[in-house]
Write a protein that holds these residues in place. Structure first.
Motif, short mmCIF file in Angstrom:
data_model
loop_
_atom_site.label_atom_id
_atom_site.label_comp_id
_atom_site.label_asym_id
_atom_site.label_seq_id
_atom_site.Cartn_x
_atom_site.Cartn_y
_atom_site.Cartn_z
N LYS A 77 0.83 -1.20 0.00
CA LYS A 77 0.00 0.00 0.00
C LYS A 77 0.87 1.26 0.00
CE LYS A 77 -3.63 2.18 2.78
NZ LYS A 77 -4.61 1.94 3.87
N ALA A 78 1.91 1.25 0.83
CA ALA A 78 2.80 2.41 0.91
C ALA A 78 3.49 2.63 -0.43
CB ALA A 78 3.83 2.21 2.02
N ALA A 79 3.96 1.55 -1.04
CA ALA A 79 4.63 1.67 -2.34
C ALA A 79 3.65 2.24 -3.36
CB ALA A 79 5.13 0.30 -2.80
N HIS A 80 2.41 1.76 -3.30
CA HIS A 80 1.39 2.22 -4.23
C HIS A 80 1.06 3.71 -4.01
CE1 HIS A 80 -2.20 1.98 -6.72
NE2 HIS A 80 -2.89 2.53 -5.73
N TYR A 81 0.85 4.08 -2.77
CA TYR A 81 0.51 5.48 -2.48
C TYR A 81 1.68 6.42 -2.79
CZ TYR A 81 -3.89 4.74 0.19
OH TYR A 81 -5.17 4.47 0.59
N LEU A 82 2.89 5.96 -2.52
CA LEU A 82 4.03 6.87 -2.58
C LEU A 82 4.85 6.73 -3.86
CD1 LEU A 82 5.07 6.49 1.17
CD2 LEU A 82 4.07 8.53 0.12
N GLY A 83 4.41 5.87 -4.76
CA GLY A 83 5.06 5.78 -6.07
C GLY A 83 6.40 5.10 -6.07
N LEU A 84 6.54 4.04 -5.26
CA LEU A 84 7.76 3.23 -5.31
C LEU A 84 7.39 1.84 -5.82
CD1 LEU A 84 7.99 5.19 -2.61
CD2 LEU A 84 10.10 3.93 -2.28
N ASP A 85 8.39 1.03 -6.13
CA ASP A 85 8.13 -0.37 -6.45
C ASP A 85 8.52 -1.23 -5.26
OD1 ASP A 85 7.17 -0.06 -9.05
OD2 ASP A 85 9.21 0.11 -9.86
N LEU A 86 7.64 -2.18 -4.94
CA LEU A 86 7.98 -3.14 -3.89
C LEU A 86 8.49 -4.40 -4.55
CD1 LEU A 86 7.86 -3.74 -0.81
CD2 LEU A 86 5.70 -4.87 -1.25
N VAL A 87 9.75 -4.73 -4.27
CA VAL A 87 10.35 -5.95 -4.81
C VAL A 87 10.30 -7.00 -3.71
CG1 VAL A 87 12.47 -6.96 -5.75
CG2 VAL A 87 11.88 -4.56 -6.25
N THR A 88 9.55 -8.08 -3.93
CA THR A 88 9.45 -9.09 -2.86
C THR A 88 10.38 -10.26 -3.15
OG1 THR A 88 7.56 -10.14 -3.95
CG2 THR A 88 7.08 -8.51 -2.25
N THR A 89 10.90 -10.83 -2.06
CA THR A 89 11.80 -11.98 -2.18
C THR A 89 11.19 -13.18 -1.48
OG1 THR A 89 12.97 -11.27 -0.19
CG2 THR A 89 13.88 -10.54 -2.29
N GLU A 90 11.53 -14.36 -1.96
CA GLU A 90 11.02 -15.59 -1.36
C GLU A 90 11.54 -15.75 0.06
OE1 GLU A 90 8.64 -17.35 -2.50
OE2 GLU A 90 8.62 -16.03 -4.26
N VAL A 91 10.81 -16.53 0.85
CA VAL A 91 11.24 -16.81 2.22
C VAL A 91 11.64 -18.28 2.31
CG1 VAL A 91 9.88 -15.00 3.30
CG2 VAL A 91 8.84 -17.24 2.89
N ASP A 92 12.29 -18.64 3.41
CA ASP A 92 12.62 -20.04 3.63
C ASP A 92 11.31 -20.83 3.66
OD1 ASP A 92 14.99 -21.76 5.55
OD2 ASP A 92 12.95 -22.50 5.28
N PRO A 93 11.16 -21.86 2.82
CA PRO A 93 9.87 -22.54 2.71
C PRO A 93 9.50 -23.35 3.96
CG PRO A 93 11.53 -23.63 1.34
CD PRO A 93 12.17 -22.39 1.89
N ARG A 94 10.47 -23.54 4.86
CA ARG A 94 10.17 -24.31 6.07
C ARG A 94 9.87 -23.39 7.26
NH1 ARG A 94 12.61 -26.14 10.30
NH2 ARG A 94 14.53 -25.07 9.75
N THR A 95 10.67 -22.33 7.40
CA THR A 95 10.50 -21.44 8.55
C THR A 95 9.69 -20.18 8.22
OG1 THR A 95 12.54 -20.26 8.05
CG2 THR A 95 12.73 -22.16 9.51
#
Ligand SMILES: *Cc1c(COP(=O)(O)O)cnc(C)c1O
Length: 491
Positions: free
Chosen positions: A139-157
């Motif tokens: 939401k913040a990225a959307h409102y403030l005009g940035l890109d949110l780059v998401t990264t995968e997490v450890d699939p177990r933890t």
């Protein structure tokens, strides 16, 4: 559409009408609600109420008119800072909630970077966050005009993968994010490692401690294993902590803390380019009630360190019993290694959406989470001092309900077979959902005309089968209908 009544209505009648409106709201006082409400009992509520009412008509816009509101804010922020490893340099603000705190962390990072690195002006700036970071960052990225780059997490933890985050950093990155803990799984990200990466890259690191920040230090004092996550960790530049969650104060209360004032400075907005008063807003709101900050201040002082330690003890004990209870239910499995009083349980066999509906019919309010990446569809629980004493009764019912629940996907197969959902999903392109499609999907699940279906399992199964962008589209379109006057509003 009901117009403004021509004549006034007596106070008693008005209040009776409000009580009637509330009749269908979730009943949390009995302790059956494991979502939404953070309750520390009547006494605390009373203190909050009285403090709030004293500040009902105050306005935090202007500290020269209401100096007491500035003082209350500074004192609440100081208590929060001391609690999260801050020192004399720590600077913060009182905000209306976690979302606002996060919005401000992003704004400070954006404007701080633009000031320090003028070559970035005009570029699309980036935030790097694990996929488990709260939607408020999207939401913040959307409102403030940035890109949110998401990264995968450890699939177990389900904790952030520092290597993946480091690899995602570009010259346009201005902020890294970690959670302590994350909302979906209650997992604490490796903040010290993220801090090292942030220092190396010369970018800010925000720790989202909205849900757990307040009680985690007490959990540690009570002997639980709590990794370092706060302002003591090198590289952490800001941290958000909701008071309206585990500090048990009325909604509309959170804090954002920055390591020092220079980091906070770009969070502020000031404007004199109009004929009215000079606007200086440290936070998003401008005119704002002093009620929430007064109530927060009052509850924190009322409970004090000892009061919170006791509430934390009840919460931790309840969370441990919940964990053991769920571990004892065949067909349920806890996701990851929850480090707080928030946890998620998935089932290999049963439809968790049916389980949530059936539990609701039995008086238990739980929240379903859809499958996303490595995280399967699951049931989300928060333990609070208000529901800890009902954990055993709840898990007993949960065991019965899980044992009798239909298999996963059963409902969506019915929906898909009956009405060509699968077809629609297979043939539609990307892009926003159109009215005709929306109408068909809503009708399919009995949610036409902004009506909330009694049982949500079929809706959830359908949403679970959709790609995430489409889920958001569909539910947003539903809300657009929901917030129009409807049949359900008739007396
Ligand atoms: C609740 C929460 C938020 C958002 O807070 P709101 O008060 O609902 O705006 C952000 N992050 C986490 C980890 C949360 O639990």
């Amino acid at each position: 559409m009901p117009a403004m009544p021509r004549t006034g209505t007596p106070k008693e009648e008005i209040l009776a009408a409000l009580d009637a409106y509330r009749a269908r709201d979730v009943r949390w006082r009995e302790g059956g609600v494991f979502a939404h409400v953070y309750d520390a009992g009547r006494e605390v509520e009373e203190v909050a109420r009285e403090a709030y009412v004293r500040y009902l008509t105050s306005n935090g816009l202007d500290p020269t008119a209401f100096p007491s509101l500035r003082r209350l804010e500074v004192e609440v922020v100081a208590m929060a800072a001391a609690h999260l490893g801050g020192d004399g340099r720590t600077a913060g603000s009182f905000t209306s909630g976690g979302t606002e705190s996060i919005l401000l962390a992003v704004k400070a990072a954006r404007d701080g970077a633009l000031r320090a690195r003028p070559e970035l002006r005009g570029a699309r700036l980036e935030i790097v966050a694990p996929v488990t970071a709260h939607a408020a960052f999207h939401k913040a990225a959307h409102y403030l005009g940035l890109d949110l780059v998401t990264t995968e997490v450890d699939p177990r933890t389900f904790t952030a993968d520092p290597g993946a985050m480091r690899a995602a950093i570009t010259p346009r990155t201005v902020l890294l994010v970690g959670s302590a803990p994350s909302w979906p799984h209650g997992a604490i990200d490796p903040i010290p490692e993220l801090g090292r990466i942030a220092l190396e890259a010369g970018v800010r690191l925000h720790v989202d401690a909205c849900v757990g920040g307040f009680l985690l230090p007490y959990f540690r004092r009570l002997g639980a294993t709590v990794p370092e996550f706060d302002l003591r960790v090198p590289g952490v530049t800001s941290i958000s902590m909701d008071l309206h969650k585990y500090a048990f104060v009325p909604k509309g209360a959170s804090v954002i803390l920055h390591r020092d004032r220079a980091l906070r400075r770009p969070q502020l907005f000031g404007c004199a380019r109009w004929p009215g008063y000079i606007v200086v807003n440290p936070t998003v709101q401008s005119s704002k009630s002093g009620g929430p900050v007064a109530a927060a201040w009052a509850v924190m002082r009322f409970l004090g360190d000892e009061g919170y330690l006791e509430l934390a003890r009840r919460t931790l004990e309840g969370a441990r019993r919940l964990r053991r209870g769920i571990e004892g239910i065949p067909g349920l499995r806890i996701l990851g290694e929850p480090a707080f009083a928030v946890l998620a349980a998935a089932s290999e066999r049963a439809s968790v959406f049916h389980v949530v509906d059936e539990m609701k019919a039995r008086g238990w309010e739980l929240q379903a989470q859809l499958a996303f990446g490595a995280s399967p569809a699951n049931i989300h629980f928060i333990v609070t001092p208000g529901n800890a004493h009902r954990v055993d009764a709840m898990t007993a019912d949960l065991a019965t309900v899980v044992a009798a629940a239909p298999a996963r996907g059963a409902a969506v197969e019915n929906v898909a077979r009956g009405a060509a959902t699968a077809d629609l999903l297979a043939t539609r392109g990307a892009g926003p959902i159109d009215d005709a499609e929306l109408g068909r999907l809503l009708a399919l699940v009995g949610a036409s005309g902004g009506r909330i279906p009694e049982r949500l399992a079929e809706v959830q199964e359908l949403l679970d089968a959709l790609p995430p962008e489409l889920r958001g589209e569909l539910v947003t379109a539903f809300f657009d209908e929901l917030y129009m006057p409807g049949d359900g509003d008739a007396p």
